[in-house]
Design a protein around this motif. Structure first.
Motif, PDB file in Angstrom:
ATOM      1  N   VAL A   1       0.748  -1.388  -0.014  1.00 63.78           N
ATOM      2  CA  VAL A   1       0.035   0.010  -0.011  1.00 63.78           C
ATOM      3  C   VAL A   1       0.910   1.312   0.142  1.00 63.78           C
ATOM      4  CG1 VAL A   1      -1.645   1.317   1.440  1.00 63.78           C
ATOM      5  CG2 VAL A   1      -1.758  -1.019   1.096  1.00 63.78           C
ATOM      6  N   GLY A   2       1.879   1.287   0.957  1.00 61.10           N
ATOM      7  CA  GLY A   2       2.855   2.362   0.917  1.00 61.10           C
ATOM      8  C   GLY A   2       3.713   2.525  -0.451  1.00 61.10           C
ATOM      9  N   LEU A   3       3.944   1.385  -1.147  1.00 63.85           N
ATOM     10  CA  LEU A   3       4.654   1.579  -2.386  1.00 63.85           C
ATOM     11  C   LEU A   3       3.636   2.000  -3.443  1.00 63.85           C
ATOM     12  CD1 LEU A   3       7.345   0.533  -3.581  1.00 63.85           C
ATOM     13  CD2 LEU A   3       6.139  -1.545  -4.266  1.00 63.85           C
TER      14      LEU A   3
ATOM     15  N   MET B   1       4.352   5.768  -5.698  1.00 64.89           N
ATOM     16  CA  MET B   1       4.178   5.488  -7.167  1.00 64.89           C
ATOM     17  C   MET B   1       3.496   6.673  -7.749  1.00 64.89           C
ATOM     18  SD  MET B   1       4.041   1.374  -7.675  1.00 64.89           S
ATOM     19  CE  MET B   1       3.980   1.616  -9.672  1.00 64.89           C
ATOM     20  N   VAL B   2       2.070   6.939  -6.840  1.00 66.10           N
ATOM     21  CA  VAL B   2       1.313   8.038  -7.428  1.00 66.10           C
ATOM     22  C   VAL B   2       1.953   9.305  -7.014  1.00 66.10           C
ATOM     23  CG1 VAL B   2      -0.823   9.083  -6.485  1.00 66.10           C
ATOM     24  CG2 VAL B   2      -0.648   6.673  -6.785  1.00 66.10           C
ATOM     25  N   ILE B   3       2.585   9.449  -5.987  1.00 67.24           N
ATOM     26  CA  ILE B   3       3.534  10.589  -5.655  1.00 67.24           C
ATOM     27  C   ILE B   3       4.430  10.900  -6.597  1.00 67.24           C
ATOM     28  CG2 ILE B   3       4.877  11.872  -4.134  1.00 67.24           C
ATOM     29  CD1 ILE B   3       3.416  10.395  -1.782  1.00 67.24           C
TER      30      ILE B   3
ATOM     31  N   GLN C   1       8.404  12.918 -10.590  1.00 64.39           N
ATOM     32  CA  GLN C   1       9.142  12.336 -11.721  1.00 64.39           C
ATOM     33  C   GLN C   1      10.572  12.365 -11.394  1.00 64.39           C
ATOM     34  OE1 GLN C   1       8.038  11.507 -15.067  1.00 64.39           O
ATOM     35  NE2 GLN C   1       6.175  11.431 -14.183  1.00 64.39           N
ATOM     36  N   SER C   2      10.953  11.803 -10.291  1.00 69.87           N
ATOM     37  CA  SER C   2      12.201  11.658  -9.481  1.00 69.87           C
ATOM     38  C   SER C   2      12.681  10.045  -9.981  1.00 69.87           C
ATOM     39  CB  SER C   2      12.089  11.892  -8.169  1.00 69.87           C
ATOM     40  OG  SER C   2      13.387  11.176  -7.540  1.00 69.87           O
ATOM     41  N   SER C   3      13.841  10.189 -10.575  1.00 68.57           N
ATOM     42  CA  SER C   3      14.676   9.166 -11.507  1.00 68.57           C
ATOM     43  C   SER C   3      14.989   8.212  -9.871  1.00 68.57           C
ATOM     44  CB  SER C   3      15.529   9.207 -12.137  1.00 68.57           C
ATOM     45  OG  SER C   3      16.469  10.267 -11.636  1.00 68.57           O
TER      46      SER C   3
ATOM     47  N   ALA D   1      14.150   3.468  -6.029  1.00 66.27           N
ATOM     48  CA  ALA D   1      14.020   3.044  -4.888  1.00 66.27           C
ATOM     49  C   ALA D   1      12.696   2.348  -4.875  1.00 66.27           C
ATOM     50  CB  ALA D   1      13.953   4.422  -3.960  1.00 66.27           C
ATOM     51  N   ILE D   2      11.726   2.820  -5.455  1.00 63.42           N
ATOM     52  CA  ILE D   2      10.196   1.970  -5.530  1.00 63.42           C
ATOM     53  C   ILE D   2      10.627   0.826  -6.131  1.00 63.42           C
ATOM     54  CG2 ILE D   2       8.155   2.041  -6.592  1.00 63.42           C
ATOM     55  CD1 ILE D   2       8.118   5.002  -6.294  1.00 63.42           C
TER      56      ILE D   2
END
Length: 250
Positions: free
Chosen positions: A167-169, A173-175, A180-182, A187-188
């Motif tokens: 859920v946190g992941l 991902m939505v954030i 748009q951070s590589s 990390a995701i």
């Protein structure tokens, strides 16, 4: 994506460990092996169908799924992307109302739509990196699932932690769609691989425990399909996150 089908909730439907009372241990063990083999066969067949559809549809993916400007998904692309989630929710919440044959049909339809959705990976990544990632995930999945099946350690305590992690992941991902951070994307992907690796072992043990509740009941066929769906999702998510983490782009 995690479905809501949890074997520990089936007592409310009238099942319980008593279904195996009086059954010789050898017969129970043989029945369990047959049950798990069917789960793995369904799961592997679903992954194979997804791969074949993705490969065959790949030459058309750019024209069908990508918008005219080439900057994102088309309307049909968004529909195909989110359609698998609709199938998972329908199967999970409709299991008691659906027949086994209907669930089977929905599983194959789900695997087909997933193939259409995943065809875009052939646009983004090289064929070699896709193949390498697939074989790496296959080896990891087999090892983790075997451990989940054979271990005497109760993994149920990890379930809540792992699902909360997923859920946190999803929130992260939505954030990152806006950031748009590589670095965040990397990390995701790394965390996603670890989470679904853990879920592979946890879900295997959970599916194994389900056998005592459904053996000899009308729910047997349905539980096999839902177990296959759960392991399919673990495999596919681990594959996609690892490909994002290590795949070579075109």
């Amino acid at each position: 994506m995690q479905n809501q089908y949890d074997p520990r909730t089936t007592n409310a439907s009238g099942f319980g460990p008593a279904v195996s009372v009086g059954v010789p241990r050898a017969a129970r063990d043989a029945g369990l092996r047959s049950y798990m083999l069917k789960v793995y066969n369904y799961m592997a067949s679903g992954v194979l169908l997804t791969g074949i559809v993705a490969l065959l549809f790949a030459p058309y993916a750019r024209d069908v799924l990508i918008n005219a400007s080439g900057t994102g998904l088309s309307g049909l692309g968004w529909l195909i992307t989110f359609a698998p989630l609709g199938f998972v929710l329908a199967m999970s919440f409709g299991i008691n109302r659906m027949s086994t044959a209907t669930l089977q049909l929905m599983f194959w339809a789900f695997a087909t739509v997933m193939g259409l959705s995943m065809s875009t990976i052939f646009i983004v990544y090289t064929g070699v990196s896709i193949a390498q990632t697939f074989f790496a995930v296959t080896a990891a999945f087999l090892g983790l699932s075997l451990w989940g099946y054979t271990t005497k350690k109760d993994l149920s305590g990890f379930g809540t932690f792992l699902i909360m992690g997923v859920v946190g992941l999803l929130v992260a991902m939505v954030i990152n769609i806006f950031l748009q951070s590589s670095a965040m994307a990397l990390a995701i992907s790394a965390i996603g691989v670890l989470l679904f690796a853990g879920l592979t072992a946890y879900d295997t043990q959970k599916i194994k425990s389900m056998y005592a509740y459904v053996a000899g009941t009308d729910m047997m066929g349905k539980s096999i399909i839902m177990g296959a769906l759960t392991l399919y999702l673990d495999f596919i998510n681990m594959f996609q996150f690892l490909l994002s983490f290590m795949g070579n782009r075109e």
